[in-house]
Design an enzyme around this catalytic site. Structure first.
Site, PDB file in Angstrom:
ATOM      1  CB  CYS A   1      -4.893 -51.354 -10.153  1.00 33.20           C
ATOM      2  SG  CYS A   1      -6.076 -50.154 -10.828  1.00 33.20           S
TER       3      CYS A   1
ATOM      4  CB  CYS B   1      -1.189 -44.819 -13.185  1.00 30.11           C
ATOM      5  SG  CYS B   1      -2.022 -45.415 -11.699  1.00 30.11           S
TER       6      CYS B   1
END
Length: 368
Positions: free
Chosen positions: A101, A199
């Site tokens: 990410c 997440c």
């Protein structure tokens, strides 16, 4: 400077954006929407980037007095992080989605868009420091507070990205100080718990998520000789170094616990063995990058430290680029290294570079 502040809705990014404004920069806040699936990143989840987080970020931006936007990066996030996570598990590796990410979303897609829109830098709430050497080259270093240091997950940044990165929290001695500052500023995020877990798996059930997205089937658990010692409900649900949750029906001859040594998705097997078999004497990866200037002679062995997890202690090592790989030999064996993990190389406090681990060499051969 005109800077873009990535605001996750947490306390760290809130204070980072405020400090950038206090420093005299023209700041614009942005929150990244990373999912279009309402049940995945939802209010109250244990990850980050939820609807609730976006609302908190907006409230903070209003208090700071900066423009605020929500940008939809969900398609890019799925392709570069979620799909990569699935592919790595299908290949029997242990991926780190936070590294991907940072590499592909925050400091590739987001920074690219920021620069295209005329921003000079990207501000984030990471605990790390960027220093400039005498020749003007940018270097990534550990934060002042080693307990919160996040330089490991930024080890994927390259020279161009470091040239446009700002980390206002790098010199802050403690997280408590950041929370106190947020409280004094009246931020709703002041006492907000830190995000954790993956997440896009907000309930923390990684094995269940993999069962749904990867597809798993029953198979054999074998020892290093290939003898069946148990069964499993899906090889992708196991990671190197795991001890608990093994359905073993044949006890070890010496009666000691056994650990996952290897995951073989091609044969749907999980290999187990004694703890000492997890000791790794060498690790290597062909997918390596340098954070700033590369070593002057990378093909000559050089002293360094290597860190293979975000909160692991660094281990003295020798590294060298050989046959297209960054090869790292720790001074003492490292326990429980899995292909797919990231090895970050340090020289002192400086992050020199990183490699995604492709292969390892055991300190104790299987025949011993």
């Amino acid at each position: 400077m005109r800077v873009l502040a990535a605001m996750s809705g947490g306390v760290d990014s809130s204070v980072a954006a405020a400090r950038a404004k206090d420093a005299g920069h023209e700041v614009v806040g942005v929150h990244l929407a990373l999912s279009r699936m309402p049940g995945t990143l939802r209010t109250g989840s244990r990850g980050c980037c939820t609807i609730e987080d976006a609302m908190d970020a907006r409230r903070v931006a209003d208090l700071i007095g900066i423009p605020f936007y929500v940008w939809d990066f969900s398609e890019r996030f799925k392709a570069d992080v979620v799909d990569d996570f699935v592919a790595e598990y299908q290949a029997g590796r242990t991926p780190n989605p936070c590294m991907r990410c940072n590499e592909r979303i925050k400091f590739a897609a987001l920074l690219e868009k920021a620069l295209a829109l005329g921003f000079d830098a990207l501000v984030t709430g990471h605990y790390a420091t960027v220093l400039t050497d005498a020749a003007g080259n940018r270097e990534l270093h550990r934060a002042a507070a080693w307990a919160k240091d996040q330089s490991y997950v930024l080890g994927v940044l390259n020279s161009e990205q470091l040239a446009h990165a700002m980390f206002p929290l790098g010199a802050t001695p403690s997280k408590a100080e950041v929370r106190a500052e947020a409280e004094a500023r009246g931020f709703v995020t002041a006492q907000k718990p830190d995000s954790y877990d993956i997440c896009f798996i907000p309930d923390g059930d990684t094995r269940g998520w993999l069962a749904e997205h990867v597809g798993i089937s029953n198979g054999a658990i074998v020892d290093r000789s290939g003898d069946i010692v148990g069964t499993h409900a899906g090889a992708q649900g196991y990671t190197v170094g795991q001890r608990r949750g093994l359905n073993l029906t044949v006890p070890a001859p010496d009666g000691r616990p056994r650990f996952v040594l290897e995951v073989k998705p091609q044969t749907n097997e999980v290999v187990v063995g004694p703890k000492e078999a997890l000791d790794i004497a060498e690790l290597a990866g062909a997918r390596f990058t340098w954070a700033g200037l590369a070593p002057q002679h990378p093909s000559t062995p050089f002293d360094c430290e290597v860190q293979i997890r975000a909160h692991a202690d660094p281990v003295p090592a020798v590294a060298v680029v050989r046959d297209g790989e960054l090869v790292i030999t720790p001074a003492s064996p490292i326990n429980g290294v899995a292909p797919g993990q990231t090895a970050v190389v340090y020289v002192g406090t400086r992050v020199l570079g990183q490699a995604t681990i492709d292969r390892t060499v055991a300190a104790v051969p299987a025949s011993v």
